[in-house]
Design a protein around this motif. Structure first.
Motif, PDB file in Angstrom:
ATOM      1  N   ALA A   1       0.826  -1.211   0.000  1.00  0.00           N
ATOM      2  CA  ALA A   1       0.000   0.000   0.000  1.00  0.00           C
ATOM      3  C   ALA A   1       0.861   1.262   0.000  1.00  0.00           C
ATOM      4  O   ALA A   1       0.368   2.358  -0.301  1.00  0.00           O
ATOM      5  CB  ALA A   1      -0.922   0.004   1.221  1.00  0.00           C
ATOM      6  N   LEU A   2       2.139   1.112   0.308  1.00  0.00           N
ATOM      7  CA  LEU A   2       3.032   2.272   0.340  1.00  0.00           C
ATOM      8  C   LEU A   2       3.303   2.822  -1.056  1.00  0.00           C
ATOM      9  O   LEU A   2       3.700   3.975  -1.195  1.00  0.00           O
ATOM     10  CB  LEU A   2       4.372   1.904   1.005  1.00  0.00           C
ATOM     11  CG  LEU A   2       4.307   1.531   2.488  1.00  0.00           C
ATOM     12  CD1 LEU A   2       5.691   1.137   2.976  1.00  0.00           C
ATOM     13  CD2 LEU A   2       3.756   2.689   3.314  1.00  0.00           C
ATOM     14  N   GLU A   3       3.081   1.987  -2.089  1.00  0.00           N
ATOM     15  CA  GLU A   3       3.349   2.454  -3.448  1.00  0.00           C
ATOM     16  C   GLU A   3       2.438   3.630  -3.795  1.00  0.00           C
ATOM     17  O   GLU A   3       2.886   4.625  -4.393  1.00  0.00           O
ATOM     18  CB  GLU A   3       3.141   1.328  -4.446  1.00  0.00           C
ATOM     19  CG  GLU A   3       3.480   1.732  -5.875  1.00  0.00           C
ATOM     20  CD  GLU A   3       3.480   0.546  -6.825  1.00  0.00           C
ATOM     21  OE1 GLU A   3       3.882   0.729  -7.992  1.00  0.00           O
ATOM     22  OE2 GLU A   3       3.079  -0.564  -6.411  1.00  0.00           O
ATOM     23  N   GLU A   4       1.198   3.543  -3.403  1.00  0.00           N
ATOM     24  CA  GLU A   4       0.274   4.649  -3.656  1.00  0.00           C
ATOM     25  C   GLU A   4       0.624   5.854  -2.788  1.00  0.00           C
ATOM     26  O   GLU A   4       0.587   6.999  -3.244  1.00  0.00           O
ATOM     27  CB  GLU A   4      -1.155   4.199  -3.376  1.00  0.00           C
ATOM     28  CG  GLU A   4      -2.195   5.276  -3.666  1.00  0.00           C
ATOM     29  CD  GLU A   4      -3.618   4.779  -3.429  1.00  0.00           C
ATOM     30  OE1 GLU A   4      -4.539   5.617  -3.451  1.00  0.00           O
ATOM     31  OE2 GLU A   4      -3.802   3.565  -3.216  1.00  0.00           O
ATOM     32  N   PRO A  37      16.455  -5.561   3.363  1.00  0.00           N
ATOM     33  CA  PRO A  37      16.728  -4.413   4.242  1.00  0.00           C
ATOM     34  C   PRO A  37      18.176  -3.929   4.205  1.00  0.00           C
ATOM     35  O   PRO A  37      18.428  -2.720   4.177  1.00  0.00           O
ATOM     36  CB  PRO A  37      16.350  -4.936   5.636  1.00  0.00           C
ATOM     37  CG  PRO A  37      15.328  -5.993   5.368  1.00  0.00           C
ATOM     38  CD  PRO A  37      15.739  -6.634   4.078  1.00  0.00           C
ATOM     39  N   GLU A  38      19.122  -4.848   4.219  1.00  0.00           N
ATOM     40  CA  GLU A  38      20.532  -4.443   4.201  1.00  0.00           C
ATOM     41  C   GLU A  38      20.886  -3.707   2.917  1.00  0.00           C
ATOM     42  O   GLU A  38      21.685  -2.769   2.919  1.00  0.00           O
ATOM     43  CB  GLU A  38      21.434  -5.666   4.371  1.00  0.00           C
ATOM     44  CG  GLU A  38      21.494  -6.204   5.780  1.00  0.00           C
ATOM     45  CD  GLU A  38      21.978  -5.157   6.782  1.00  0.00           C
ATOM     46  OE1 GLU A  38      22.956  -4.449   6.472  1.00  0.00           O
ATOM     47  OE2 GLU A  38      21.366  -5.036   7.855  1.00  0.00           O
ATOM     48  N   GLY A  93      13.362   5.447  -1.195  1.00  0.00           N
ATOM     49  CA  GLY A  93      13.419   4.422  -0.158  1.00  0.00           C
ATOM     50  C   GLY A  93      12.135   3.620  -0.074  1.00  0.00           C
ATOM     51  O   GLY A  93      12.165   2.389   0.069  1.00  0.00           O
ATOM     52  N   VAL A  94      11.005   4.312  -0.161  1.00  0.00           N
ATOM     53  CA  VAL A  94       9.712   3.624  -0.105  1.00  0.00           C
ATOM     54  C   VAL A  94       9.558   2.657  -1.268  1.00  0.00           C
ATOM     55  O   VAL A  94       9.122   1.508  -1.100  1.00  0.00           O
ATOM     56  CB  VAL A  94       8.557   4.650  -0.106  1.00  0.00           C
ATOM     57  CG1 VAL A  94       7.213   3.946  -0.297  1.00  0.00           C
ATOM     58  CG2 VAL A  94       8.546   5.444   1.191  1.00  0.00           C
ATOM     59  N   MET A  95       9.956   3.078  -2.458  1.00  0.00           N
ATOM     60  CA  MET A  95       9.819   2.211  -3.630  1.00  0.00           C
ATOM     61  C   MET A  95      10.745   1.006  -3.547  1.00  0.00           C
ATOM     62  O   MET A  95      10.402  -0.086  -4.019  1.00  0.00           O
ATOM     63  CB  MET A  95      10.096   3.011  -4.907  1.00  0.00           C
ATOM     64  CG  MET A  95       9.058   4.109  -5.191  1.00  0.00           C
ATOM     65  SD  MET A  95       7.335   3.536  -5.077  1.00  0.00           S
ATOM     66  CE  MET A  95       7.314   2.279  -6.353  1.00  0.00           C
ATOM     67  N   LEU A  96      11.915   1.183  -2.938  1.00  0.00           N
ATOM     68  CA  LEU A  96      12.801   0.032  -2.739  1.00  0.00           C
ATOM     69  C   LEU A  96      12.139  -1.000  -1.827  1.00  0.00           C
ATOM     70  O   LEU A  96      12.240  -2.214  -2.057  1.00  0.00           O
ATOM     71  CB  LEU A  96      14.133   0.492  -2.132  1.00  0.00           C
ATOM     72  CG  LEU A  96      15.102   1.222  -3.068  1.00  0.00           C
ATOM     73  CD1 LEU A  96      16.265   1.810  -2.272  1.00  0.00           C
ATOM     74  CD2 LEU A  96      15.619   0.277  -4.150  1.00  0.00           C
ATOM     75  N   ILE A  97      11.456  -0.520  -0.802  1.00  0.00           N
ATOM     76  CA  ILE A  97      10.758  -1.423   0.115  1.00  0.00           C
ATOM     77  C   ILE A  97       9.603  -2.118  -0.597  1.00  0.00           C
ATOM     78  O   ILE A  97       9.404  -3.333  -0.463  1.00  0.00           O
ATOM     79  CB  ILE A  97      10.239  -0.636   1.341  1.00  0.00           C
ATOM     80  CG1 ILE A  97      11.411  -0.146   2.187  1.00  0.00           C
ATOM     81  CG2 ILE A  97       9.294  -1.492   2.175  1.00  0.00           C
ATOM     82  CD1 ILE A  97      11.003   0.756   3.338  1.00  0.00           C
ATOM     83  N   VAL A  98       8.841  -1.351  -1.360  1.00  0.00           N
ATOM     84  CA  VAL A  98       7.703  -1.923  -2.089  1.00  0.00           C
ATOM     85  C   VAL A  98       8.166  -2.995  -3.070  1.00  0.00           C
ATOM     86  O   VAL A  98       7.491  -4.016  -3.269  1.00  0.00           O
ATOM     87  CB  VAL A  98       6.938  -0.808  -2.834  1.00  0.00           C
ATOM     88  CG1 VAL A  98       5.888  -1.410  -3.777  1.00  0.00           C
ATOM     89  CG2 VAL A  98       6.265   0.133  -1.838  1.00  0.00           C
ATOM     90  N   GLU A 109      16.326   5.360   8.944  1.00  0.00           N
ATOM     91  CA  GLU A 109      15.964   4.612  10.158  1.00  0.00           C
ATOM     92  C   GLU A 109      14.470   4.320  10.186  1.00  0.00           C
ATOM     93  O   GLU A 109      14.040   3.212  10.536  1.00  0.00           O
ATOM     94  CB  GLU A 109      16.372   5.436  11.383  1.00  0.00           C
ATOM     95  CG  GLU A 109      16.306   4.673  12.688  1.00  0.00           C
ATOM     96  CD  GLU A 109      17.347   3.573  12.770  1.00  0.00           C
ATOM     97  OE1 GLU A 109      17.015   2.502  13.342  1.00  0.00           O
ATOM     98  OE2 GLU A 109      18.463   3.763  12.261  1.00  0.00           O
ATOM     99  N   GLY A 110      13.673   5.307   9.795  1.00  0.00           N
ATOM    100  CA  GLY A 110      12.230   5.120   9.803  1.00  0.00           C
ATOM    101  C   GLY A 110      11.758   4.098   8.789  1.00  0.00           C
ATOM    102  O   GLY A 110      10.920   3.241   9.095  1.00  0.00           O
ATOM    103  N   LEU A 111      12.306   4.161   7.577  1.00  0.00           N
ATOM    104  CA  LEU A 111      11.890   3.218   6.540  1.00  0.00           C
ATOM    105  C   LEU A 111      12.295   1.788   6.884  1.00  0.00           C
ATOM    106  O   LEU A 111      11.549   0.833   6.614  1.00  0.00           O
ATOM    107  CB  LEU A 111      12.490   3.628   5.194  1.00  0.00           C
ATOM    108  CG  LEU A 111      11.961   4.939   4.596  1.00  0.00           C
ATOM    109  CD1 LEU A 111      12.623   5.228   3.255  1.00  0.00           C
ATOM    110  CD2 LEU A 111      10.444   4.893   4.432  1.00  0.00           C
ATOM    111  N   LEU A 112      13.461   1.620   7.487  1.00  0.00           N
ATOM    112  CA  LEU A 112      13.884   0.274   7.887  1.00  0.00           C
ATOM    113  C   LEU A 112      12.989  -0.270   8.997  1.00  0.00           C
ATOM    114  O   LEU A 112      12.711  -1.475   9.047  1.00  0.00           O
ATOM    115  CB  LEU A 112      15.345   0.303   8.350  1.00  0.00           C
ATOM    116  CG  LEU A 112      16.386   0.562   7.257  1.00  0.00           C
ATOM    117  CD1 LEU A 112      17.786   0.658   7.850  1.00  0.00           C
ATOM    118  CD2 LEU A 112      16.341  -0.531   6.186  1.00  0.00           C
TER     119      LEU A 112
END
Length: 269
Positions: free
Chosen positions: A97-100, A123-124, A113-118, A225-228
């Motif tokens: 849901a972070l993609e939107e 994580p590393e 950073g958000v798109m990398l997570i999506v 730190e927050g995104l991780l």
């Protein structure tokens, strides 16, 4: 506009002129103007630094001087609020849901950073990619403010060189005793110019640019730190408390006042 920088730079020259005028009268201002001394001190110190840099690097650093008059755009408390909003979204609807949500972000670094997570990046690897970017940013900033630090270091040295040149000229012609005093004064002006270059122009600029760089680095470190924490599935309240540790006590109190005492919606298990 950064009022502190404007006041500091403007009042520095104004107070110096007032000191000259009140001690000897306005007619003495001309005694402190000497073109050869300026050429030796200002020109020499700048050329010495240019010789140790590339032309684009040197010119880019000089252009960055104007940044000290602009208010920094870093809003650390706002960054934390955005991270917590993203954390609540991920907790309620999942990481995809972070993609939107990323589409509404203005910060390219946070969006990246958000798109990398999506995309499911480990994580590393997310941490490595984002830290490499902010380290590169810090190096670029350092190349700018270090130019001013180097000019500040060179200024007094070239002032002494100018003084020595003036003394050599004076000692080579001492037939007229009435010229010795004025010649000595001109020789000392180069030392004055070197001190002015260092302490009025360069050291304040280097200090302000370095502080801005450190503030931006910290803001981006908070993002990482927050995104991780989001990627690890941590409770938004835990994430919030972790990120608030980056804030000064005053900023922390202001953040909590703006966000209902730091309570996080959806923070309960």
């Amino acid at each position: 506009m950064d009022i502190a920088s404007i006041i500091g730079v403007a009042m520095g020259i104004i107070l110096m002129l007032l000191g000259i005028i009140t001690s000897g009268g306005i007619q003495t201002v001309g005694n402190f103007l000497d073109v050869p001394s300026a050429l030796i001190t200002i020109g020499g110190s700048n050329m010495a630094v240019l010789a140790s840099r590339s032309i684009p690097e040197y010119v880019g650093a000089l252009k960055s001087y104007t940044m000290i008059f602009k208010v920094a755009a870093n809003d650390t408390k706002g960054v934390i609020k955005q991270i917590i909003d993203l954390s609540n979204t991920a907790r309620k609807e999942g990481l995809l849901a972070l993609e939107e949500a990323a589409g509404a972000l203005d910060d390219p670094f946070m969006k990246k950073g958000v798109m990398l997570i999506v995309d499911g990046t480990e994580p590393e690897l997310v941490k490595s990619i984002l830290e490499a970017e902010i380290d590169s940013m810090a190096d670029r900033h350092k190349s700018n403010y270090s130019v001013f630090e180097d000019i500040a270091a060179q200024g007094p040295a070239w002032g002494m060189i100018g003084t020595l040149i003036g003394l050599v000229n004076m000692l080579n012609d001492m037939s007229d005793a009435s010229k010795i005093g004025p010649s000595m004064a001109v020789a000392l002006i180069t030392t004055l110019y070197g001190s002015i270059v260092a302490n009025w122009f360069c050291f304040p600029a280097a200090g302000k640019l370095k502080a801005r760089s450190n503030a931006e680095y910290m803001a981006k470190s908070i993002v990482i730190e927050g995104l991780l924490s989001i990627q690890a599935g941590e409770n938004p309240r835990v994430t919030e408390e972790k990120l608030k540790s980056f804030l000064s006590p005053a900023d922390r109190a202001a953040y909590e006042a703006d966000n209902g005492g730091g309570a996080t919606e959806g923070g309960a298990e």
